[in-house]
Design an enzyme around this catalytic site. Structure first.
Site, PDB file in Angstrom:
ATOM      1  CG  HIS A 199     -21.662   7.016  -1.210  1.00  0.00           C
ATOM      2  ND1 HIS A 199     -20.601   6.168  -1.026  1.00  0.00           N
ATOM      3  CD2 HIS A 199     -22.180   6.733  -2.415  1.00  0.00           C
ATOM      4  CE1 HIS A 199     -20.478   5.420  -2.108  1.00  0.00           C
ATOM      5  NE2 HIS A 199     -21.425   5.722  -2.960  1.00  0.00           N
ATOM      6  CD  GLU A 302     -23.544   4.048  -0.388  1.00  0.00           C
ATOM      7  OE1 GLU A 302     -22.745   3.258  -0.938  1.00  0.00           O
ATOM      8  OE2 GLU A 302     -24.362   4.750  -1.036  1.00  0.00           O
TER       9      GLU A 302
END
Ligand code: TA6
Length: 330
Positions: A199, A302
């Site tokens: 992330h 991500e």
């Protein structure tokens, strides 16, 4: 209680497993612990362990000019500088450095589920890896890279259902690029649905200065419209909140930040999706660990496996999700 074994302090020598002294959910690291950790895993001038904000344990890695900082909680990379003066990652100044709280910014590991848990909505968003204490498995430094490998003890999963079910190993290699890989292993005797993400919060000059040509033409699920399927018919822009799960992204993603005159590219593997997120002004103000003007300074891009594109791991099966980030000044 924790234990450790030692190998010594020679560049290139692999070090063995080490656990932090854990009482309840708090992680304590005394000055002597830091000294003994550096004794065992530190490598002169390239791998150093110390106290970070609120005494949370952290490691600093260097390779020539490149620098990296990570917190052991969540094996969370918080800073990456490929060369002096270029910070690739965004960290919120309002991030909460507290045991058990996810750090806002850097590269949180979403694992072993991404987003809300499909069956048990009251489980925490993005799984438990990012709020768990990782153990150091090995460090290494040679002419090719400086590296560290960390593991999440499957027996330490916060919920009985998850204990000894799935293990995670995370390896980081710092060289002229930043290479990282999450390795999941289904330890159980039944299939496991795994969703995950790296992330990454990338630092940017300003939202309007950023372009990501690779997503044009892709299909995405729009979280802002209850994951309705949409087509990215023109170049993505960031005039308001963006929260999208792109499908079948190319392995190589380039994004250009005209304001910083930087081209950042990453190659990823093991991902069916690419998530792009910017909270926009309103959502940024609603989050207490997110700087009010932070939405202008970051974009999350991500590599992930999410929703219908989650992975089914058979008993004993492994899965690798990784990326290699390279930064070029134009
Ligand atoms: O990756 C995008 C996303 O899933 C967004 O929906 C947003 O919730 C973001 O992650 C941040 O999640 P967090 O749990 O860290 O607040």
């Amino acid at each position: 209680m924790a234990h450790f074994t030692a190998v010594g302090n020679n560049p290139g020598l692999q070090s063995e497993l080490y656990c932090w002294l854990v009482i309840g959910t708090d992680t304590l690291m005394t000055v002597s612990d830091i000294a003994s950790v550096n004794e065992r895993f530190g490598i002169d001038g390239t791998v150093h362990f110390g106290e970070g904000i609120n005494s949370m344990p952290k490691a600093e890695l260097t390779f020539n000019e490149a620098r990296l900082e990570l917190y052991l909680q969540g094996a969370h990379i918080t800073r990456y500088q490929p060369a002096a003066g270029i910070e690739v990652l965004w960290m919120s100044d309002s991030a909460l450095y507290q045991p058990g709280k996810a750090l806002r910014g850097g590269i949180p590991l979403c694992w072993p589920w991404f987003g809300a848990h499909a069956d048990t909505p009251d489980l925490p968003q993005h799984g438990y890896a990012r709020t768990s204490q990782f153990q150091i498995s090995s460090t290494n430094a040679d002419h090719q890279a400086t590296s560290i490998t960390l593991t999440l003890d499957a027996a330490q999963a916060p919920w009985p259902d998850w204990q000894n079910r799935v293990a995670l190993e995370f390896e980081i290699r710092l060289s002229n690029t930043l290479w990282m890989e999450m390795r999941s292993h289904n330890l159980s005797t039944s299939p496991l649905i795994l969703s995950n993400a790296l992330h990454s919060y990338f630092a940017i000059s300003q939202r309007q200065q950023v372009t990501i040509p690779a997503v044009t033409g892709l299909t995405y699920l729009d979280k802002l419209q209850n994951y309705r399927s949409q087509q990215q018919t023109s170049a993505i822009t960031f005039d308001s909140e963006v929260d999208r799960v792109y499908q079948a992204p190319p392995a190589r993603i380039d994004f250009f930040d005209q304001g910083r005159n930087i081209n950042t590219s990453f190659e990823s593997w093991g991902n069916n999706n690419l998530v792009i997120w910017n909270p926009g002004e309103q959502k940024a103000r609603q989050m207490n660990d997110f700087d009010d003007d932070g939405f202008e300074q970051m974009i999350c891009i991500e590599p992930a496996n999410a929703l219908a594109h989650s992975i089914t791991l058979a008993p004993g099966e492994h899965h690798r999700l990784g990326q290699e980030i390279k930064v070029n000044r134009n």
